[in-house]
Scaffold this active site. Structure first.
Site, short mmCIF file in Angstrom:
data_model
loop_
_atom_site.label_atom_id
_atom_site.label_comp_id
_atom_site.label_asym_id
_atom_site.label_seq_id
_atom_site.Cartn_x
_atom_site.Cartn_y
_atom_site.Cartn_z
CB CYS A 91 4.97 2.18 7.41
SG CYS A 91 4.59 3.70 6.53
CG LEU A 92 6.50 0.90 1.49
CD1 LEU A 92 5.94 1.19 0.09
CD2 LEU A 92 7.57 -0.17 1.44
CD GLN A 148 3.36 5.82 2.58
OE1 GLN A 148 2.34 5.31 2.15
NE2 GLN A 148 4.33 5.12 3.15
CG HIS A 155 -0.89 1.54 7.26
ND1 HIS A 155 -0.02 1.10 8.24
CD2 HIS A 155 -0.13 2.24 6.37
CE1 HIS A 155 1.20 1.53 7.94
NE2 HIS A 155 1.16 2.22 6.81
CD GLU A 156 -1.03 2.78 2.67
OE1 GLU A 156 -0.59 3.93 2.56
OE2 GLU A 156 -0.31 1.81 2.95
N GLY A 165 0.83 -1.19 0.00
CA GLY A 165 0.00 0.00 0.00
C GLY A 165 0.87 1.24 0.00
CG HIS A 169 0.44 7.11 5.29
ND1 HIS A 169 1.59 7.57 5.90
CD2 HIS A 169 0.60 5.77 5.17
CE1 HIS A 169 2.40 6.57 6.14
NE2 HIS A 169 1.83 5.45 5.72
#
Length: 197
Positions: free
Chosen positions: A117-118, A55, A159-160, A50, A163
């Site tokens: 998470c990236l 991000q 989660h996304e 995701g 962000h």
């Protein structure tokens, strides 16, 4: 399509962007679809499941994900560790695109999942979120969609969505765990920079 740099929390300028609230898109047009394509390529290259536009430094309410839960494909055999061909049983890529995503309803039942998470490379911790949610969004064709989701799909969506609100998954943890996460990510990024030098 192009791979973009993913912002990480060890960089103060990146963190300042990641903590901002993203703005809605008016419609999913060619420009937004181009952003979605870049995001998907960036996510696959990372690799991840995701990615929110924030991000990569774009503060529009856009998310892509791929849980690799598409229909099984038999076009390539799976090879087991012994080198023998196993029964083909691969799941296909299943990219999903969301503009202006929102949670319309959430269950009282909660679900715990170890998230990563990236933007926080090599750090994972357990977060509790609603187990089932009803979501609304504009898809890649600018069509309004509503659906009820659960499991990993619901975890990733929430989660996304965080962000887009300037929230990182470590913000759901205790202060001690957050501090440890930041220290671990900074250490990892320093060691990676030394390897690349």
């Amino acid at each position: 399509m192009s791979v973009r740099r993913i912002l990480t929390i060890d960089n103060p300028a990146d963190l300042a962007v990641l903590k901002q609230v993203s703005r809605p898109v008016e419609a999913v047009d060619d420009d937004v679809r181009a952003l979605m394509d870049d995001m998907l390529e960036t996510m696959y290259a990372a690799p991840g499941i995701g990615l929110a536009a924030a991000q990569i430094g774009d503060l529009r309410r856009v998310v892509v994900m791929d849980l690799h839960d598409g229909e099984p494909t038999t076009d390539a055999p799976v090879v087991d560790e012994g080198g023998e061909d196993a029964e083909p049983n691969r799941t296909a890529n299943n990219p999903r695109f969301f503009a202006n995503p929102q949670v319309l309803w959430a269950s009282d039942e909660m679900f715990q999942y170890e998230e990563g998470c990236l933007s926080l490379p090599e750090y994972f911790d357990t977060v509790e979120r609603p187990a089932r949610i009803r979501i609304g969004y504009l898809d890649r064709d600018n069509k309004a969609v509503e659906e009820e989701i659960d499991g990993l799909y619901a975890v990733c969506f929430q989660h996304e969505l965080d962000h887009l609100e300037g929230v990182l998954f470590i913000d759901h943890l205790s202060r001690l765990k957050r501090d440890r996460a930041v220290a671990k990510v900074k250490k990892y990024m320093r060691s990676r920079a030394l390897e690349d030098a």
